[in-house]
Design a protein around this motif. Structure first.
Motif, PDB file in Angstrom:
ATOM      1  N   ILE A  95       0.861  -1.174   0.000  1.00 48.30           N
ATOM      2  CA  ILE A  95       0.000   0.000   0.000  1.00 48.30           C
ATOM      3  C   ILE A  95       0.901   1.228   0.000  1.00 48.30           C
ATOM      4  CG2 ILE A  95      -1.705   1.323   1.299  1.00 48.30           C
ATOM      5  CD1 ILE A  95      -2.763  -1.342   2.367  1.00 48.30           C
ATOM      6  N   VAL A  96       0.735   2.073  -0.994  1.00 55.23           N
ATOM      7  CA  VAL A  96       1.548   3.279  -1.110  1.00 55.23           C
ATOM      8  C   VAL A  96       0.994   4.382  -0.222  1.00 55.23           C
ATOM      9  CG1 VAL A  96       2.377   5.062  -2.706  1.00 55.23           C
ATOM     10  CG2 VAL A  96       2.243   2.674  -3.452  1.00 55.23           C
ATOM     11  N   ARG A  97      -0.320   4.572  -0.276  1.00 56.03           N
ATOM     12  CA  ARG A  97      -0.949   5.643   0.499  1.00 56.03           C
ATOM     13  C   ARG A  97      -2.436   5.355   0.638  1.00 56.03           C
ATOM     14  NH1 ARG A  97       0.451  11.218   1.201  1.00 56.03           N
ATOM     15  NH2 ARG A  97      -0.781  11.920   2.981  1.00 56.03           N
ATOM     16  N   GLN A  98      -2.950   5.632   1.832  1.00 52.30           N
ATOM     17  CA  GLN A  98      -4.389   5.534   2.048  1.00 52.30           C
ATOM     18  C   GLN A  98      -4.832   6.765   2.807  1.00 52.30           C
ATOM     19  OE1 GLN A  98      -6.118   4.454   5.379  1.00 52.30           O
ATOM     20  NE2 GLN A  98      -7.891   5.317   4.294  1.00 52.30           N
ATOM     21  N   ALA A  99      -5.826   7.451   2.257  1.00 51.18           N
ATOM     22  CA  ALA A  99      -6.389   8.621   2.912  1.00 51.18           C
ATOM     23  C   ALA A  99      -7.872   8.663   2.597  1.00 51.18           C
ATOM     24  CB  ALA A  99      -5.699   9.898   2.445  1.00 51.18           C
ATOM     25  N   GLY A 100      -8.708   8.468   3.613  1.00 51.02           N
ATOM     26  CA  GLY A 100     -10.145   8.413   3.379  1.00 51.02           C
ATOM     27  C   GLY A 100     -10.465   7.283   2.420  1.00 51.02           C
ATOM     28  N   PRO A 101     -11.258   7.557   1.387  1.00 48.31           N
ATOM     29  CA  PRO A 101     -11.633   6.490   0.451  1.00 48.31           C
ATOM     30  C   PRO A 101     -10.564   6.159  -0.582  1.00 48.31           C
ATOM     31  CG  PRO A 101     -12.659   8.548  -0.207  1.00 48.31           C
ATOM     32  CD  PRO A 101     -11.953   8.826   1.095  1.00 48.31           C
ATOM     33  N   VAL A 102      -9.474   6.932  -0.596  1.00 50.37           N
ATOM     34  CA  VAL A 102      -8.438   6.745  -1.616  1.00 50.37           C
ATOM     35  C   VAL A 102      -7.441   5.688  -1.145  1.00 50.37           C
ATOM     36  CG1 VAL A 102      -6.608   7.844  -2.941  1.00 50.37           C
ATOM     37  CG2 VAL A 102      -8.694   9.126  -2.383  1.00 50.37           C
ATOM     38  N   LEU A 103      -7.222   4.688  -1.994  1.00 54.64           N
ATOM     39  CA  LEU A 103      -6.287   3.611  -1.675  1.00 54.64           C
ATOM     40  C   LEU A 103      -5.358   3.423  -2.872  1.00 54.64           C
ATOM     41  CD1 LEU A 103      -5.431   1.452   0.349  1.00 54.64           C
ATOM     42  CD2 LEU A 103      -7.162  -0.068  -0.632  1.00 54.64           C
ATOM     43  N   THR A 105      -1.978   1.753  -4.395  1.00 50.21           N
ATOM     44  CA  THR A 105      -1.108   0.608  -4.154  1.00 50.21           C
ATOM     45  C   THR A 105      -0.107   0.444  -5.295  1.00 50.21           C
ATOM     46  OG1 THR A 105      -2.362  -1.117  -5.322  1.00 50.21           O
ATOM     47  CG2 THR A 105      -3.089  -0.553  -3.086  1.00 50.21           C
ATOM     48  N   GLU A 106       0.910  -0.345  -5.017  1.00 50.99           N
ATOM     49  CA  GLU A 106       1.812  -0.805  -6.066  1.00 50.99           C
ATOM     50  C   GLU A 106       1.405  -2.226  -6.423  1.00 50.99           C
ATOM     51  OE1 GLU A 106       6.555  -1.676  -6.964  1.00 50.99           O
ATOM     52  OE2 GLU A 106       5.926  -0.900  -5.010  1.00 50.99           O
ATOM     53  N   THR A 107       1.041  -2.434  -7.673  1.00 52.87           N
ATOM     54  CA  THR A 107       0.586  -3.755  -8.091  1.00 52.87           C
ATOM     55  C   THR A 107       1.760  -4.723  -8.196  1.00 52.87           C
ATOM     56  OG1 THR A 107       0.866  -3.475 -10.483  1.00 52.87           O
ATOM     57  CG2 THR A 107      -1.167  -2.597  -9.502  1.00 52.87           C
ATOM     58  N   ARG A 108       1.434  -5.974  -8.383  1.00 53.31           N
ATOM     59  CA  ARG A 108       2.485  -6.977  -8.557  1.00 53.31           C
ATOM     60  C   ARG A 108       3.297  -6.735  -9.822  1.00 53.31           C
ATOM     61  NH1 ARG A 108      -0.560 -12.541  -8.068  1.00 53.31           N
ATOM     62  NH2 ARG A 108      -2.133 -11.362  -9.188  1.00 53.31           N
ATOM     63  N   HIS A 109       2.727  -5.980 -10.771  1.00 52.96           N
ATOM     64  CA  HIS A 109       3.475  -5.628 -11.983  1.00 52.96           C
ATOM     65  C   HIS A 109       4.485  -4.514 -11.715  1.00 52.96           C
ATOM     66  CE1 HIS A 109      -0.810  -6.489 -12.744  1.00 52.96           C
ATOM     67  NE2 HIS A 109      -0.428  -7.179 -13.800  1.00 52.96           N
ATOM     68  N   CYS A 113      -1.081   2.708  -8.723  1.00 53.48           N
ATOM     69  CA  CYS A 113      -2.388   3.161  -9.192  1.00 53.48           C
ATOM     70  C   CYS A 113      -3.431   2.942  -8.102  1.00 53.48           C
ATOM     71  CB  CYS A 113      -2.792   2.423 -10.471  1.00 53.48           C
ATOM     72  SG  CYS A 113      -2.891   0.632 -10.308  1.00 53.48           S
ATOM     73  N   ALA A 114      -4.608   3.479  -8.328  1.00 52.24           N
ATOM     74  CA  ALA A 114      -5.697   3.324  -7.371  1.00 52.24           C
ATOM     75  C   ALA A 114      -6.229   1.898  -7.398  1.00 52.24           C
ATOM     76  CB  ALA A 114      -6.821   4.306  -7.695  1.00 52.24           C
ATOM     77  N   ASN A 115      -6.420   1.338  -6.220  1.00 51.47           N
ATOM     78  CA  ASN A 115      -7.129   0.062  -6.044  1.00 51.47           C
ATOM     79  C   ASN A 115      -6.488  -1.111  -6.781  1.00 51.47           C
ATOM     80  OD1 ASN A 115      -9.072   1.527  -4.551  1.00 51.47           O
ATOM     81  ND2 ASN A 115     -10.169   2.026  -6.440  1.00 51.47           N
ATOM     82  N   ALA A 116      -5.196  -1.008  -7.075  1.00 49.77           N
ATOM     83  CA  ALA A 116      -4.467  -2.084  -7.772  1.00 49.77           C
ATOM     84  C   ALA A 116      -5.124  -2.463  -9.093  1.00 49.77           C
ATOM     85  CB  ALA A 116      -4.337  -3.320  -6.879  1.00 49.77           C
ATOM     86  N   GLY A 117      -5.884  -1.533  -9.668  1.00 46.05           N
ATOM     87  CA  GLY A 117      -6.548  -1.815 -10.940  1.00 46.05           C
ATOM     88  C   GLY A 117      -7.813  -2.632 -10.820  1.00 46.05           C
ATOM     89  N   VAL A 118      -8.233  -2.974  -9.606  1.00 47.28           N
ATOM     90  CA  VAL A 118      -9.486  -3.718  -9.420  1.00 47.28           C
ATOM     91  C   VAL A 118     -10.641  -2.769  -9.737  1.00 47.28           C
ATOM     92  CG1 VAL A 118     -10.932  -4.968  -7.772  1.00 47.28           C
ATOM     93  CG2 VAL A 118      -8.433  -5.189  -7.669  1.00 47.28           C
ATOM     94  N   ASP A 119     -11.534  -3.180 -10.643  1.00 47.05           N
ATOM     95  CA  ASP A 119     -12.489  -2.231 -11.210  1.00 47.05           C
ATOM     96  C   ASP A 119     -13.840  -2.902 -11.427  1.00 47.05           C
ATOM     97  OD1 ASP A 119     -13.692  -0.096 -12.455  1.00 47.05           O
ATOM     98  OD2 ASP A 119     -12.515  -0.221 -14.292  1.00 47.05           O
ATOM     99  N   ASP A 160      -4.838   1.585 -20.038  1.00 48.49           N
ATOM    100  CA  ASP A 160      -5.594   1.613 -18.790  1.00 48.49           C
ATOM    101  C   ASP A 160      -5.540   3.036 -18.250  1.00 48.49           C
ATOM    102  OD1 ASP A 160      -7.153   0.700 -16.744  1.00 48.49           O
ATOM    103  OD2 ASP A 160      -5.609  -0.497 -15.770  1.00 48.49           O
ATOM    104  N   THR A 161      -6.384   3.317 -17.275  1.00 45.40           N
ATOM    105  CA  THR A 161      -6.485   4.658 -16.716  1.00 45.40           C
ATOM    106  C   THR A 161      -5.574   4.792 -15.501  1.00 45.40           C
ATOM    107  OG1 THR A 161      -8.782   4.784 -17.446  1.00 45.40           O
ATOM    108  CG2 THR A 161      -8.077   6.374 -15.792  1.00 45.40           C
ATOM    109  N   PHE A 162      -4.826   5.882 -15.461  1.00 46.73           N
ATOM    110  CA  PHE A 162      -3.906   6.149 -14.358  1.00 46.73           C
ATOM    111  C   PHE A 162      -4.101   7.572 -13.857  1.00 46.73           C
ATOM    112  CE2 PHE A 162      -1.817   2.765 -16.701  1.00 46.73           C
ATOM    113  CZ  PHE A 162      -1.293   1.950 -15.698  1.00 46.73           C
ATOM    114  N   GLY A 163      -3.923   7.757 -12.551  1.00 48.65           N
ATOM    115  CA  GLY A 163      -3.824   9.096 -11.996  1.00 48.65           C
ATOM    116  C   GLY A 163      -2.401   9.603 -12.136  1.00 48.65           C
ATOM    117  N   ARG A 164      -2.180  10.872 -11.749  1.00 48.27           N
ATOM    118  CA  ARG A 164      -0.859  11.482 -11.902  1.00 48.27           C
ATOM    119  C   ARG A 164      -0.533  12.285 -10.651  1.00 48.27           C
ATOM    120  NH1 ARG A 164      -2.510  15.032 -16.712  1.00 48.27           N
ATOM    121  NH2 ARG A 164      -4.317  15.165 -15.331  1.00 48.27           N
TER     122      ARG A 164
END
Length: 252
Positions: A95-103, A105-109, A113-119, A160-164
């Motif tokens: 887990i890279v950062r968690q604040a409120g509803p934002v999670l 993470t660094e995926t196994r790849h 990104c948010a939520n390890a790409g789980v969508d 895929d969609t990524f934040g910045r």
């Protein structure tokens, strides 16, 4: 000399993708129905991660997920479904950062990104998709299918969609690539004023994914696009090439 021109052509009309479907064959059939012919060389095919995950059986029914204690704790803090959090943890190195509803993470790849790409979008009630296990391999398989099915030598980008960091909003980036390099490196070249460029390395695979998203959208049922007119750097690059090593990541 004519100015460069770029064309982005959306490919819609694909059926609902099922486990085991041949993405390359579906793309060729959709292009034929639209009267679009992929060029034997020079085109870039951009495909959304979502249909690749569906074809590769990376769809999970939440009813089959049993959340553990850590998932239950994080679910309370993030106000997420604990079953979704359990999948996020399974798909993450850390887990890279968690604040409120934002999670974040660094995926196994190695993607951050948010939520390890789980969508849960565009997949159906009670279901979520996970990222492909090896998106570069997936891109290579689609590229091989286009070669075998139609004699095409094109580059393939799985988007895929990524934040910045430091910027609002999202953009599409390359989660997997085949048939091209991830970058165009201008380091050492001279600009028109005689200045030697020292740090200009452009992530062109990401830029192609972002350009394609403008015609694919999130709600329009257009899961693929052809980018035409860009002289992409041919090669055997991977999306993994774009993951910054930990020792050079100033945001860690």
């Amino acid at each position: 000399m004519a100015a460069p021109e770029l064309r982005v052509i959306g490919l819609g009309g694909l059926p609902e993708v099922r486990p085991g479907d041949d993405i390359a064959a579906l793309i060729l059939e959709a292009a034929e129905r639209q009267g679009i012919r992929l060029r034997r060389t020079g085109d870039v095919l951009v495909v959304t991660q979502k249909i690749v995950s569906k074809a590769e059986e990376r769809v999970v029914a939440l009813a089959d997920v049993e959340p553990g204690p850590e998932a239950a704790r994080l679910a309370q803090e993030t106000e997420k479904d604990p079953r979704v959090v359990e999948l996020i943890l399974r798909e993450s190195r850390r887990i890279v950062r968690q604040a409120g509803p934002v999670l974040i993470t660094e995926t196994r790849h190695g993607f951050v990104c948010a939520n390890a790409g789980v969508d849960a979008s565009n997949v159906g009630q009670g279901l979520v998709t996970l990222l492909p296990e090896d998106p570069d391999r997936s891109a290579g398989e689609i590229r091989a299918g286009l070669r075998e099915g139609a004699g095409l030598e094109v580059a393939v980008v799985i988007s895929d969609t990524f934040g910045r960091p430091g910027r609002e909003g999202h953009t599409n980036g390359a989660g997997g690539i085949a048939g091209m390099e991830a970058f165009v490196d201008y380091v050492g070249r001279m600009d028109p004023y005689g200045y030697e460029l020292r740090v200009s390395t452009l992530a062109v695979a990401d830029e192609l994914a972002g350009a394609a998203e403008l015609v694919m959208g999130k709600l329009s049922g257009v899961p693929a696009a052809i980018v035409r007119g860009y002289a992409y750097p041919k090669g055997s690059g991977t999306a993994r090439d774009m993951i910054r090593p930990a020792e050079r990541d100033l945001f860690r």
